[in-house]
Design a protein around this motif. Structure first.
Motif, PDB file in Angstrom:
ATOM      1  N   LEU A  54       3.396 -21.880 -21.851  1.00 29.93           N
ATOM      2  CA  LEU A  54       3.246 -22.667 -20.630  1.00 29.93           C
ATOM      3  C   LEU A  54       4.364 -22.351 -19.644  1.00 29.93           C
ATOM      4  N   LEU A  55       3.978 -22.203 -18.401  1.00 37.08           N
ATOM      5  CA  LEU A  55       4.936 -22.134 -17.300  1.00 37.08           C
ATOM      6  C   LEU A  55       4.824 -23.440 -16.531  1.00 37.08           C
ATOM      7  N   LEU A  56       5.895 -24.244 -16.548  1.00 32.34           N
ATOM      8  CA  LEU A  56       5.966 -25.470 -15.751  1.00 32.34           C
ATOM      9  C   LEU A  56       6.689 -25.124 -14.466  1.00 32.34           C
ATOM     10  N   ASN A  57       6.067 -25.431 -13.337  1.00 33.03           N
ATOM     11  CA  ASN A  57       6.670 -25.155 -12.038  1.00 33.03           C
ATOM     12  C   ASN A  57       6.860 -26.472 -11.302  1.00 33.03           C
ATOM     13  N   PHE A  58       8.124 -26.907 -11.131  1.00 31.92           N
ATOM     14  CA  PHE A  58       8.429 -28.118 -10.378  1.00 31.92           C
ATOM     15  C   PHE A  58       8.608 -27.743  -8.913  1.00 31.92           C
ATOM     16  N   TRP A  59       7.913 -28.473  -8.017  1.00 31.87           N
ATOM     17  CA  TRP A  59       7.909 -28.085  -6.612  1.00 31.87           C
ATOM     18  C   TRP A  59       7.668 -29.292  -5.713  1.00 31.87           C
ATOM     19  N   ALA A  60       7.828 -29.048  -4.403  1.00 32.25           N
ATOM     20  CA  ALA A  60       7.495 -30.031  -3.368  1.00 32.25           C
ATOM     21  C   ALA A  60       6.869 -29.278  -2.202  1.00 32.25           C
ATOM     22  N   SER A  61       5.989 -29.934  -1.480  1.00 31.91           N
ATOM     23  CA  SER A  61       5.237 -29.262  -0.408  1.00 31.91           C
ATOM     24  C   SER A  61       6.108 -28.839   0.772  1.00 31.91           C
ATOM     25  N   TRP A  62       7.234 -29.512   1.001  1.00 33.27           N
ATOM     26  CA  TRP A  62       8.110 -29.206   2.134  1.00 33.27           C
ATOM     27  C   TRP A  62       9.139 -28.131   1.802  1.00 33.27           C
ATOM     28  N   CYS A  63       9.164 -27.688   0.562  1.00 32.07           N
ATOM     29  CA  CYS A  63      10.183 -26.752   0.077  1.00 32.07           C
ATOM     30  C   CYS A  63       9.813 -25.320   0.466  1.00 32.07           C
ATOM     31  N   CYS A 117       9.476 -22.855  -2.350  1.00 33.87           N
ATOM     32  CA  CYS A 117       8.230 -23.106  -3.087  1.00 33.87           C
ATOM     33  C   CYS A 117       7.060 -22.412  -2.393  1.00 33.87           C
ATOM     34  N   LYS A 118       7.072 -22.444  -1.053  1.00 32.70           N
ATOM     35  CA  LYS A 118       6.030 -21.759  -0.287  1.00 32.70           C
ATOM     36  C   LYS A 118       6.116 -20.255  -0.499  1.00 32.70           C
ATOM     37  N   GLU A 119       7.340 -19.745  -0.561  1.00 36.72           N
ATOM     38  CA  GLU A 119       7.554 -18.319  -0.788  1.00 36.72           C
ATOM     39  C   GLU A 119       7.040 -17.894  -2.168  1.00 36.72           C
ATOM     40  N   GLU A 120       7.242 -18.756  -3.152  1.00 30.20           N
ATOM     41  CA  GLU A 120       6.881 -18.453  -4.529  1.00 30.20           C
ATOM     42  C   GLU A 120       5.390 -18.660  -4.820  1.00 30.20           C
ATOM     43  N   ALA A 121       4.729 -19.525  -4.052  1.00 35.83           N
ATOM     44  CA  ALA A 121       3.352 -19.937  -4.346  1.00 35.83           C
ATOM     45  C   ALA A 121       2.369 -18.779  -4.525  1.00 35.83           C
ATOM     46  N   ALA A 145      17.357 -30.436 -10.324  1.00 35.53           N
ATOM     47  CA  ALA A 145      18.291 -30.575  -9.214  1.00 35.53           C
ATOM     48  C   ALA A 145      17.850 -29.814  -7.981  1.00 35.53           C
ATOM     49  N   ALA A 146      16.866 -28.932  -8.135  1.00 33.24           N
ATOM     50  CA  ALA A 146      16.453 -28.107  -6.997  1.00 33.24           C
ATOM     51  C   ALA A 146      15.013 -27.659  -7.185  1.00 33.24           C
ATOM     52  N   PHE A 147      14.376 -27.365  -6.064  1.00 34.74           N
ATOM     53  CA  PHE A 147      13.012 -26.825  -6.077  1.00 34.74           C
ATOM     54  C   PHE A 147      13.054 -25.376  -5.606  1.00 34.74           C
ATOM     55  N   GLU A 186      13.173 -20.421 -21.437  1.00 34.87           N
ATOM     56  CA  GLU A 186      14.020 -20.184 -20.271  1.00 34.87           C
ATOM     57  C   GLU A 186      13.795 -21.264 -19.220  1.00 34.87           C
ATOM     58  N   LEU A 187      14.866 -21.570 -18.489  1.00 39.48           N
ATOM     59  CA  LEU A 187      14.810 -22.510 -17.381  1.00 39.48           C
ATOM     60  C   LEU A 187      15.385 -21.790 -16.162  1.00 39.48           C
ATOM     61  N   VAL A 188      14.568 -21.653 -15.124  1.00 39.19           N
ATOM     62  CA  VAL A 188      14.961 -20.877 -13.944  1.00 39.19           C
ATOM     63  C   VAL A 188      14.980 -21.794 -12.722  1.00 39.19           C
ATOM     64  N   ILE A 189      16.144 -21.879 -12.078  1.00 38.81           N
ATOM     65  CA  ILE A 189      16.273 -22.688 -10.865  1.00 38.81           C
ATOM     66  C   ILE A 189      16.275 -21.747  -9.675  1.00 38.81           C
ATOM     67  N   GLY A 190      15.350 -21.977  -8.746  1.00 38.92           N
ATOM     68  CA  GLY A 190      15.251 -21.121  -7.569  1.00 38.92           C
ATOM     69  C   GLY A 190      14.156 -20.082  -7.716  1.00 38.92           C
ATOM     70  N   VAL A 191      14.009 -19.290  -6.668  1.00 44.52           N
ATOM     71  CA  VAL A 191      12.926 -18.306  -6.609  1.00 44.52           C
ATOM     72  C   VAL A 191      13.356 -16.985  -7.227  1.00 44.52           C
ATOM     73  N   LEU A 192      12.464 -16.409  -8.005  1.00 50.77           N
ATOM     74  CA  LEU A 192      12.628 -15.046  -8.503  1.00 50.77           C
ATOM     75  C   LEU A 192      11.622 -14.168  -7.772  1.00 50.77           C
ATOM     76  N   SER A 193      11.872 -12.881  -7.756  1.00 53.13           N
ATOM     77  CA  SER A 193      10.867 -11.967  -7.215  1.00 53.13           C
ATOM     78  C   SER A 193       9.665 -11.991  -8.155  1.00 53.13           C
ATOM     79  N   ALA A 194       8.526 -11.559  -7.658  1.00 46.56           N
ATOM     80  CA  ALA A 194       7.309 -11.526  -8.482  1.00 46.56           C
ATOM     81  C   ALA A 194       7.540 -10.668  -9.717  1.00 46.56           C
ATOM     82  N   GLU A 195       8.260  -9.562  -9.552  1.00 48.17           N
ATOM     83  CA  GLU A 195       8.521  -8.649 -10.676  1.00 48.17           C
ATOM     84  C   GLU A 195       9.396  -9.308 -11.740  1.00 48.17           C
ATOM     85  N   GLU A 196      10.430 -10.024 -11.297  1.00 42.47           N
ATOM     86  CA  GLU A 196      11.316 -10.701 -12.252  1.00 42.47           C
ATOM     87  C   GLU A 196      10.572 -11.799 -13.004  1.00 42.47           C
ATOM     88  N   LEU A 197       9.773 -12.568 -12.277  1.00 44.43           N
ATOM     89  CA  LEU A 197       9.022 -13.641 -12.921  1.00 44.43           C
ATOM     90  C   LEU A 197       7.996 -13.073 -13.887  1.00 44.43           C
TER      91      LEU A 197
END
Length: 198
Positions: A88-97, A100-104, A162-164, A178-189
């Protein structure tokens, strides 16, 4: 004469607030000038502090995932914790972030690519959002995976959020890998997902 007195009082108050603000403690502390390198250093320190704060109380890789059940936008209940059929990949996000829009789009692509080997749950921390904005975000980015609503921020707190965005990679045994805070590139993810599903 009475009008001039009020104008003078107003100007004195503004001057007082501006002077107090220049000490860095007042409402107008943003007026204080700093050079670019000092600002960048402060941002870097804040980012490191945020990551350190989040990591300090967060469940560690190798530990069991905190158990929870949340309702989704589709009205169904989703349970996490313990053994599961797929990682499972859990993705914590908010619509104003903005991150998060970049990662979507990457999440949508990777969820589709690995749908037979991986579950993706997008957990909206609804306490900091509005349901109409959540629905609009999901529609805009064509989320096809479950969108869970953390209305009281209880689940995000279990992960010491603490962050989206925050992404948590969980194996089939319910163990955090693993727990990742912040955006990774598509390749890294994708590299992390491949490691999780293999």
């Amino acid at each position: 004469m009475n009008r001039n007195r009020w104008i003078l009082i107003g100007l004195l108050l503004l001057l007082g607030v501006a002077l107090y603000g220049n000490t860095g403690k007042g409402l107008l502390s943003f007026v204080r000038t700093t050079d670019k390198s000092e600002t960048e250093t402060n941002l870097d320190q804040n980012s490191e502090s945020l990551s350190a704060l989040a990591a300090a109380g967060a469940p560690k890789p190798g530990s069991a995932t905190p158990e929870f059940t949340l309702k989704g936008l589709d009205g169904k209940s989703y349970q996490v914790g313990g053994q599961r059929e797929k990682p499972l990949l859990l993705n914590f996000w908010a619509s104003w972030c903005d991150p998060c829009k970049e990662e979507a789009p990457d999440l949508v692509d990777l969820a589709g690519k690995y749908s037979d080997k991986l579950d993706v749950y997008a957990v909206n921390v609804t306490q900091y959002d509005k349901i109409d904005n959540v629905k609009e975000f999901v529609e805009t980015y064509n989320y096809t995976f479950p969108v869970l609503l953390d209305e009281k921020e209880e689940v995000f707190r279990k992960f010491n959020g603490a962050a989206f965005p925050t992404n948590v990679l969980i194996d089939k045994n319910g163990v955090i890998q693993e727990l990742v805070i912040g955006v990774l590139s598509a390749e890294e993810l994708e590299a992390k997902i491949k490691k999780l599903v293999d």
